[in-house]
Design a protein around this motif. Structure first.
Motif, PDB file in Angstrom:
ATOM      1  N   THR A 148     -24.573  62.270  73.800  1.00 46.29           N
ATOM      2  CA  THR A 148     -24.462  62.882  75.111  1.00 46.29           C
ATOM      3  C   THR A 148     -24.141  61.794  76.132  1.00 46.29           C
ATOM      4  O   THR A 148     -24.212  60.602  75.837  1.00 46.29           O
ATOM      5  CB  THR A 148     -25.742  63.650  75.492  1.00 46.29           C
ATOM      6  OG1 THR A 148     -25.459  64.510  76.598  1.00 46.29           O
ATOM      7  CG2 THR A 148     -26.887  62.714  75.863  1.00 46.29           C
ATOM      8  N   GLU A 181     -20.984  65.901  69.447  1.00 43.09           N
ATOM      9  CA  GLU A 181     -21.268  65.814  70.882  1.00 43.09           C
ATOM     10  C   GLU A 181     -22.286  66.885  71.250  1.00 43.09           C
ATOM     11  O   GLU A 181     -22.223  68.014  70.760  1.00 43.09           O
ATOM     12  CB  GLU A 181     -19.997  66.047  71.694  1.00 43.09           C
ATOM     13  CG  GLU A 181     -18.974  64.933  71.611  1.00 43.09           C
ATOM     14  CD  GLU A 181     -17.799  65.189  72.532  1.00 43.09           C
ATOM     15  OE1 GLU A 181     -18.025  65.658  73.665  1.00 43.09           O
ATOM     16  OE2 GLU A 181     -16.657  64.935  72.106  1.00 43.09           O
ATOM     17  N   ALA A 228     -23.245  68.257  74.700  1.00 43.15           N
ATOM     18  CA  ALA A 228     -22.996  68.220  76.140  1.00 43.15           C
ATOM     19  C   ALA A 228     -24.086  68.961  76.902  1.00 43.15           C
ATOM     20  O   ALA A 228     -24.854  69.741  76.334  1.00 43.15           O
ATOM     21  CB  ALA A 228     -21.636  68.839  76.438  1.00 43.15           C
TER      22      ALA A 228
END
Length: 459
Positions: free
Chosen positions: A109, A161, A163
């Motif tokens: 992140t 990822e 987010a």
């Protein structure tokens, strides 16, 4: 997805087969109808579905539900598993599937650098391992199930990822991935429309510490001010610091711009290693440090990582240097825009634009909510501090950048436009072979991306 029979899944989620066969093989999963892309998919839903006929080319489909359907309401060729509680059954399936794989899983992140760091890790590992990963920048919470199921029997590592659009997003991703390694690249100011305050955004990023395996590893940029505000006292794993300070576990020294990227050396455990990473900017060095630290934890030596990084290819529109109109140079950085990435881009403009006229074109920063005015003022301060020879802003909110830069003492020519219609004509007048242009905006801003395309030299 590692294949499972309906009979196996039925036992895992404590369901009853009320229609179909235990022998049907499941190859993928979904919890929304539109997520069904392939045959042999198990769908978890309690919604009433009409229009089964349009899915006829995707059969066999397995429906898992806690809804009571009327006789004849469901197609005869649909396999149906009935459960008492759909949500509990869904998470039983998710947790079971994740438990089948004892492999390193990295969750990343940060306000900027997530995708680049993820791609660096994937590039290094892919030389001799099968790696599952998020695709490009598609890191929404609705994609977590598909990414988890992309881990297959021969997968040796995964990098995803995680987010932050809203508080709880990282915790949600952690329920799926249960990472062994977590990375926070940096924390700027973004998504304040849903996180409400900068402190709320920092806390949302800090959820990373709660999802890493208790015996896992957290990698952080030790010099990022906002990351230092995260309380790590209850984190039981190992913390690895990257940066340029001598206290860092992976320390970058002798950072220099080269023709196509950055040369630097990495100090680790009293040894020095020479590195090169394609792409301009010190931020690229920090991305590389985090990637090297992560793969080192997975058994890749630093020389091996350095060799692989030399061939790394960054995405287009991320500080992409190309030929522009009137023999100028264009730096196309229209991938995304935050104050963090704007600062990095302005520094690259000034470094590779030495002895040239430097023009900065800046669009609106989005997803800020009520913080919009303040963050655009902070962007104006960055312009005044780092500098440019000409400032052009595009968009109503972006004009705040120009106004505040002037207020803070920026004395170079400034132009503000509500749209890009007149920008090209202005640039055609003031740009020549001694000019370098940074165009900074968001991939979702069509006017900015079109302007960047129009500024390229037509071949």
């Amino acid at each position: 997805m590692k294949p499972h029979t309906v009979g196996e899944i039925k036992a895992i989620i404590s369901g009853d087969l009320i229609q179909g066969s235990d022998e049907v093989i499941i190859h993928s999963g979904a919890y929304r109808l539109k997520q069904i892309k392939n045959p042999n998919t198990i769908l978890f839903t309690n919604k009433r579905i009409t229009g089964w006929k349009r899915l006829k080319d995707l059969y066999p489909i397995v429906l898992t539900t806690d809804r009571n359907f009327n006789k004849g309401e469901l197609p005869e060729n649909l396999t149906v598993i009935q459960v008492e509680n759909l949500e509990e059954a869904y998470w039983k399936f998710v947790h079971y599937y994740r438990s089948q794989f004892q492999i390193p899983i990295v969750a990343i992140t940060g306000t900027s650098g997530k995708t680049t760091t993820k791609e660096m890790i994937k590039h290094i590992l892919s030389s001799n391992k099968k790696v599952a990963s998020t695709i490009f920048t598609n890191n929404s919470r609705t994609a977590c199930l598909q990414y988890l199921l992309s881990i297959e029997e021969d997968t040796e590592a995964a990098v995803f990822e995680t987010a932050v659009g809203s508080p709880g997003d990282i915790l949600n991703a952690g329920d799926y991935f249960k990472p062994t390694i977590g990375i926070i690249t940096n924390i700027g100011a973004h998504h304040l429309n849903r996180c409400k305050t900068l402190e709320g955004y920092i806390q949302a990023k800090g959820e990373m510490l709660k999802i890493i395996d208790p015996m896992g590893v957290l990698i952080i940029n030790a010099e990022d001010i906002n990351t230092r505000q995260i309380d790590s006292t209850n984190f039981l794993g190992k913390i690895i610091k990257v940066g340029t300070h001598r206290s860092c576990d992976f320390r970058a020294c002798n950072i220099q711009y080269s023709q196509d990227g950055m040369n630097f050396s990495v100090q680790h455990e009293n040894r020095n290693y020479q590195m090169f990473v394609p792409g301009f900017g010190e931020h690229q060095v920090y991305n590389a440090l985090a990637a090297v630290a992560a793969v080192y934890e997975m058994g890749v030596t630093i020389p091996e990582a350095a060799l692989q990084l030399k061939t790394f290819k960054k995405f287009n529109k991320q500080l992409q240097v190309i030929e522009g109109i009137n023999e100028s140079i264009i730096i196309d950085d229209t991938w995304s825009i935050t104050t963090t990435s704007l600062e990095a881009a302005l520094k690259v403009l000034n470094e590779i634009g030495k002895e040239k006229k430097k023009i900065a074109i800046i669009g609106t920063i989005t997803d800020l909510g009520s913080w919009g005015y303040i963050i655009h003022e902070q962007a104006g301060e960055l312009v005044q501090q780092i500098g440019a020879d000409v400032l052009i802003t595009v968009g109503e909110h972006a004009s705040i950048i120009a106004e505040h830069a002037v207020k803070m003492g920026f004395s170079a020519p400034v132009y503000t436009f509500k749209n890009t219609i007149l920008v090209y004509d202005l640039l055609n007048e003031i740009v020549d072979s001694n000019t370098i242009i940074l165009i900074k905006g968001d991939m979702y801003s069509k006017p900015i991306t079109e302007l960047a395309l129009n500024l390229r030299e037509k071949k």
